[in-house]
Design an enzyme around this catalytic site. Structure first.
Site, short mmCIF file in Angstrom:
data_model
loop_
_atom_site.label_atom_id
_atom_site.label_comp_id
_atom_site.label_asym_id
_atom_site.label_seq_id
_atom_site.Cartn_x
_atom_site.Cartn_y
_atom_site.Cartn_z
N ARG A 134 1.40 1.62 -5.82
CA ARG A 134 1.76 0.50 -4.84
C ARG A 134 0.35 0.01 -4.37
O ARG A 134 0.10 -0.99 -3.75
CB ARG A 134 2.15 1.28 -3.66
CG ARG A 134 3.44 1.89 -3.72
CD ARG A 134 3.94 2.52 -2.38
NE ARG A 134 4.19 1.57 -1.33
CZ ARG A 134 5.24 0.81 -1.49
NH1 ARG A 134 6.32 0.75 -2.05
NH2 ARG A 134 5.21 -0.02 -0.42
N ASN A 187 0.88 -0.08 6.15
CA ASN A 187 1.45 -1.02 4.90
C ASN A 187 1.77 -2.06 5.19
O ASN A 187 3.13 -2.15 5.89
CB ASN A 187 2.37 -0.04 3.99
CG ASN A 187 3.11 -0.86 2.81
OD1 ASN A 187 2.56 -2.12 2.25
ND2 ASN A 187 4.32 -0.53 2.42
N GLY A 188 1.45 -3.35 5.10
CA GLY A 188 2.00 -4.39 5.38
C GLY A 188 1.00 -5.57 5.96
O GLY A 188 -0.10 -5.27 5.54
N LYS A 210 2.53 -2.35 -7.85
CA LYS A 210 4.04 -2.10 -8.35
C LYS A 210 5.12 -2.95 -7.35
O LYS A 210 6.07 -3.49 -8.07
CB LYS A 210 4.08 -0.71 -8.32
CG LYS A 210 5.57 -0.38 -9.07
CD LYS A 210 5.57 -0.65 -10.57
CE LYS A 210 6.89 -0.46 -11.35
NZ LYS A 210 6.90 -1.34 -12.49
N GLU A 237 -0.83 -9.01 -18.38
CA GLU A 237 -1.18 -8.21 -17.18
C GLU A 237 -2.05 -6.93 -17.32
O GLU A 237 -2.77 -6.52 -16.47
CB GLU A 237 0.06 -7.99 -16.44
CG GLU A 237 0.98 -7.12 -17.06
CD GLU A 237 2.33 -7.07 -16.25
OE1 GLU A 237 2.08 -6.87 -14.97
OE2 GLU A 237 3.38 -6.76 -16.96
N CYS A 257 0.84 -1.16 0.02
CA CYS A 257 -0.06 -0.06 -0.15
C CYS A 257 1.07 1.17 -0.07
O CYS A 257 1.94 1.17 0.39
CB CYS A 257 -1.06 -0.11 1.25
SG CYS A 257 -1.95 -1.57 1.44
N GLU A 277 8.25 -12.61 -21.45
CA GLU A 277 7.87 -11.35 -21.10
C GLU A 277 6.86 -10.58 -22.08
O GLU A 277 6.14 -9.96 -21.28
CB GLU A 277 9.43 -10.58 -21.14
CG GLU A 277 9.36 -9.11 -20.82
CD GLU A 277 8.69 -8.66 -19.43
OE1 GLU A 277 8.62 -9.65 -18.79
OE2 GLU A 277 8.45 -7.47 -19.26
N HIS A 281 5.18 -29.64 -28.95
CA HIS A 281 4.88 -30.72 -27.95
C HIS A 281 3.46 -30.30 -27.38
O HIS A 281 3.47 -30.68 -26.17
CB HIS A 281 6.21 -30.38 -27.07
CG HIS A 281 7.33 -31.10 -27.51
ND1 HIS A 281 7.49 -32.29 -28.06
CD2 HIS A 281 8.39 -30.58 -28.04
CE1 HIS A 281 8.74 -32.57 -28.62
NE2 HIS A 281 9.28 -31.40 -28.65
N LYS A 328 3.60 -9.28 -20.23
CA LYS A 328 3.03 -7.80 -20.58
C LYS A 328 1.64 -7.86 -21.15
O LYS A 328 0.84 -7.09 -20.58
CB LYS A 328 3.94 -7.24 -21.75
CG LYS A 328 5.31 -6.53 -21.31
CD LYS A 328 5.39 -5.45 -20.11
CE LYS A 328 5.10 -6.02 -18.75
NZ LYS A 328 6.54 -6.44 -18.37
N TRP A 358 -4.01 -1.62 -1.05
CA TRP A 358 -4.08 -2.93 -1.96
C TRP A 358 -4.40 -4.15 -1.24
O TRP A 358 -3.57 -4.21 -0.29
CB TRP A 358 -2.53 -3.21 -2.67
CG TRP A 358 -2.60 -4.30 -3.60
CD1 TRP A 358 -2.89 -4.41 -4.98
CD2 TRP A 358 -2.41 -5.80 -3.38
NE1 TRP A 358 -2.86 -5.73 -5.33
CE2 TRP A 358 -2.59 -6.40 -4.49
CE3 TRP A 358 -1.90 -6.29 -2.30
CZ2 TRP A 358 -2.15 -7.90 -4.58
CZ3 TRP A 358 -1.69 -7.69 -2.44
CH2 TRP A 358 -1.78 -8.60 -3.45
C1 F6R Z 1 5.42 -7.19 -14.50
C2 F6R Z 1 5.91 -6.65 -13.38
C3 F6R Z 1 5.99 -7.56 -12.08
C4 F6R Z 1 7.55 -7.34 -11.37
C5 F6R Z 1 7.59 -8.36 -10.20
C6 F6R Z 1 8.86 -8.17 -9.42
O1 F6R Z 1 5.38 -6.13 -15.47
O2 F6R Z 1 6.36 -5.54 -13.16
O3 F6R Z 1 6.12 -9.03 -12.50
O4 F6R Z 1 8.44 -7.65 -12.25
O5 F6R Z 1 6.63 -8.10 -9.23
O6 F6R Z 1 9.01 -6.91 -9.17
P1 F6R Z 1 10.33 -6.36 -8.62
O7 F6R Z 1 11.35 -6.31 -9.96
O8 F6R Z 1 10.18 -5.07 -7.95
O9 F6R Z 1 10.96 -7.23 -7.82
#
Ligand code: F6R
Length: 615
Positions: free
Chosen positions: A27, A101-102, A610, A495, A2, A488, A511, A492, A75
């Protein structure tokens, strides 16, 4: 997971907190709240929804006056997102108000105890339990708020960054941290509190980052006092001068942070290698590696731990390290590694990759690796983050703040730094010729301008996106260095656009996934000219004969794939080991445009945050 913001000083707190919450929405953004002290009483507003919803609710329902306040963007972990579960939370008397937050893991036991003593709870949150525990301690022990917070926190298990104040003592805010980040901005006769420095950067460059197990009593007109939560020892605040500026965290001319960050990649990559890559001298300077080079050179193997996109960067690194430096590499999901009783010895080097530097699983994996004697090196973007502090040494990516929830520039800058490390080790080990070393070094220096060229595919990608925006599924294929790029690309897309997408090594298609291919299925294939090109061309033929729609990412001037594919997107030619830095660009743009066309909230996709500070 959060965002928390607080202010105490001489300005009106409301606009500072609101703006700060907006900057911290990355966040968490399922609910938000604010509490202001107006000189007589606390005025509190909170709501399910985004900070913008909180803004209209508070402007219509409470007095916005006051020079002391706290705010929260949530969150959800305990309790669904609704008005009641939103923070801030009052204690039963209404004297104390808290943001958190936590996660408090033992909150149920504490809640039962407090209930027996007559406390009632209106929300399902662990946070409301914590503020009442503080109140109970304060009354029972007859102590001031700071002491009560300290005693209470010694009874809880879990993670927290909290800010709490007492309406009967409105000249102070008490903050504490364990596991979740908390920064204090120090102005002239004013203090700011936030999960990161972005809410206060326009007011002050001076900040103290609380360490785990530290708390502070922030009192107007006084110096900050830091204490260790466990044993009351005095800790000395280290005031850091921040480098970040406001412009870096605003959207500028872009509609979304994600697009801005995609376009920032040429400069972010340059910033990442600046001062480190010295092509003319033929050297790579990285203090974190230089000081510990023997650990790397004598490593039995390198274990990379990370999550999500950072894990994909780790996979690219596996190819680079093994190919260039001939060091065996294992890439692990941090969340699996930490619970797997892995075999780790003091001959291992662990590289932890994390944009935020706060990911709980990665942090726990680091702690485990350290306990078992490994040397741990961090690759983080956020300066002063928990992972940066927890590792033995490390290197920052210098990508600048990444606000869009979907990682873009973090990925390419992580690959940049990992390539530098691999090259440096390869050179030290004499793993390849000087000419090869120089060739890669100078090509790495050319990458930012090649990324700029790759970005020119934007309008074409937009047109292609229009055609596929209503797809239900999507397949991404790549081989070798570009297999992780396929993963990746798929991440993208899913998500931010909520289209189901899978990444696969191209040869694995036969396969299983080939059964999915029909005329409805878009297949994105990375087919650059130097990575098993002919093999990928065969895979493309297999897709074509099953009527799949092919979108191919190819090297400039390619003719063979153009004949077969429905669409081709060109990227400049480069060395095979550096292709991920270019092929990933059109995939980022594709997911961005499709998500925008589907009306999705690109910067704040549903259910995501994030910084994942919960496991
Ligand atoms: C996808 C994304 C997440 C982060 C993951 C790790 O676009 O952003 O999959 O890569 O949550 O986050 P970090 O790099 O901050 O440890």
């Amino acid at each position: 997971m959060c965002g928390i913001v607080g202010y105490i000083g001489h300005r009106e707190a409301y606009p500072i907190i609101m703006k700060g919450l907006q900057r911290l929405e990355y966040r968490g953004y399922d609910s938000a709240g604010i509490a202001l002290y107006d000189g007589n009483q606390i005025n509190l507003a909170k709501t399910k929804g985004k900070v913008i919803d909180l803004k209209s609710k508070s402007e219509n329902s409470i007095s916005l006056e006051g020079t002391l306040g706290i705010g929260h963007t949530r969150w959800a972990t305990h309790g669904i997102p609704n008005d009641t579960n939103s923070h801030p939370h009052y204690s039963n008397s209404g004297d104390l108000v808290i943001i958190h937050n936590g996660i408090i893991e033992n909150y149920e036991t504490i809640k039962k105890e407090l209930s027996k003593r007559g406390y009632v709870f209106s929300s399902d949150t662990d946070t409301e339990v914590l503020v009442n525990l503080i109140e109970e301690v304060k009354k029972k022990e007859n102590v001031l708020l700071g002491k009560a917070v300290q005693i209470a926190l010694n009874q809880v298990v879990g993670a927290y960054a909290i800010a709490v104040f007492d309406r009967n003592k409105p000249d102070e805010i008490v903050v504490a941290k364990l596991g979740s980040p908390l920064a204090i901005g120090i102005g002239q006769q004013e203090f700011f509190i936030a999960s990161d420095a972005s809410p206060f950067i326009e007011f002050t460059n001076n900040a103290v980052y609380l360490q785990d197990q530290e708390m502070a009593i922030i009192r107007l007109g006084k110096e900050i006092k830091l204490r260790k939560i466990q044993d009351d020892a005095i800790a000395y605040p280290l005031v850091q001068e921040l480098q970040m500026n406001l412009e870096e965290i605003e959207k500028g001319m872009y509609d979304h942070f994600m697009l801005k960050e995609i376009y920032e990649q040429p400069s972010a990559i340059k910033d990442t290698y600046r001062g480190r890559l010295r092509v003319e001298q033929g050297i790579i300077k990285m203090a974190g590696i230089d000081q510990n080079i023997e650990r790397f050179l004598n490593a039995q193997r390198i274990i990379i731990v990370a999550c999500g996109t950072s894990w994909h960067a780790g996979l690219v690194a596996e190819y680079i390290f093994e190919d260039l430096a001939r060091i065996p590499v294992e890439v692990e999901y941090a969340s699996e590694f930490r619970y797997r009783n892995p075999v780790i010895t003091d001959k291992d080097v662990v590289i932890a990759i994390s944009q935020s530097g706060e990911t709980a699983d990665t942090l726990a994996a680091i702690k485990l690796a350290k306990e078992r004697g490994a040397y741990v090196f961090g690759v983080c973007n956020v300066v002063g983050s928990s992972i940066a502090r927890e590792t033995h040494a490390g290197a920052y990516t210098h990508a600048g703040p990444e606000i869009g929830v979907a990682s873009t520039k973090a990925f390419t800058t992580q690959i940049t730094i990992l390539s530098l490390i691999a090259l440096k080790l390869a050179k030290e080990k004499g793993a390849f010729s000087d000419s090869k070393y120089h060739e890669i070094l100078s090509e790495l220096e050319n990458i930012p301008s090649k990324v700029e060229v790759a970005l020119e595919s934007n309008s074409l990608v937009e047109i292609i996106s229009e055609e596929y925006k209503d797809s239900d599924n999507c397949l991404y294929l790549g081989r070798g260095y570009n297999f992780p790029v396929a993963l990746e690309g798929a991440l993208k897309l899913k998500e931010i656009s909520y289209i189901h997408a899978e990444g696969y090594p191209a040869a694995e298609m036969k396969h299983g996934p080939i059964a999915l291919i029909d005329e409805q299925m878009p297949v994105i294939v990375i087919a650059t000219n130097n990575g098993h090109y002919e093999k990928v061309v065969s895979n493309i033929q297999e897709i074509k004969s099953r009527k799949g729609k092919i979108i191919a990412i190819v090297t400039e001037g390619d003719e063979q794939v153009r004949e077969l594919a429905d669409h081709v997107i060109e990227v400049p030619e480069t060395l095979e080991c550096l292709t991920p830095l270019l092929t990933t660009i059109p995939l980022q743009l594709l997911s961005y445009h499709i998500a925008v066309m589907r009306g999705c909230n690109v910067d704040q996709p549903r259910n995501l945050a994030k910084s994942v500070t919960v496991e």
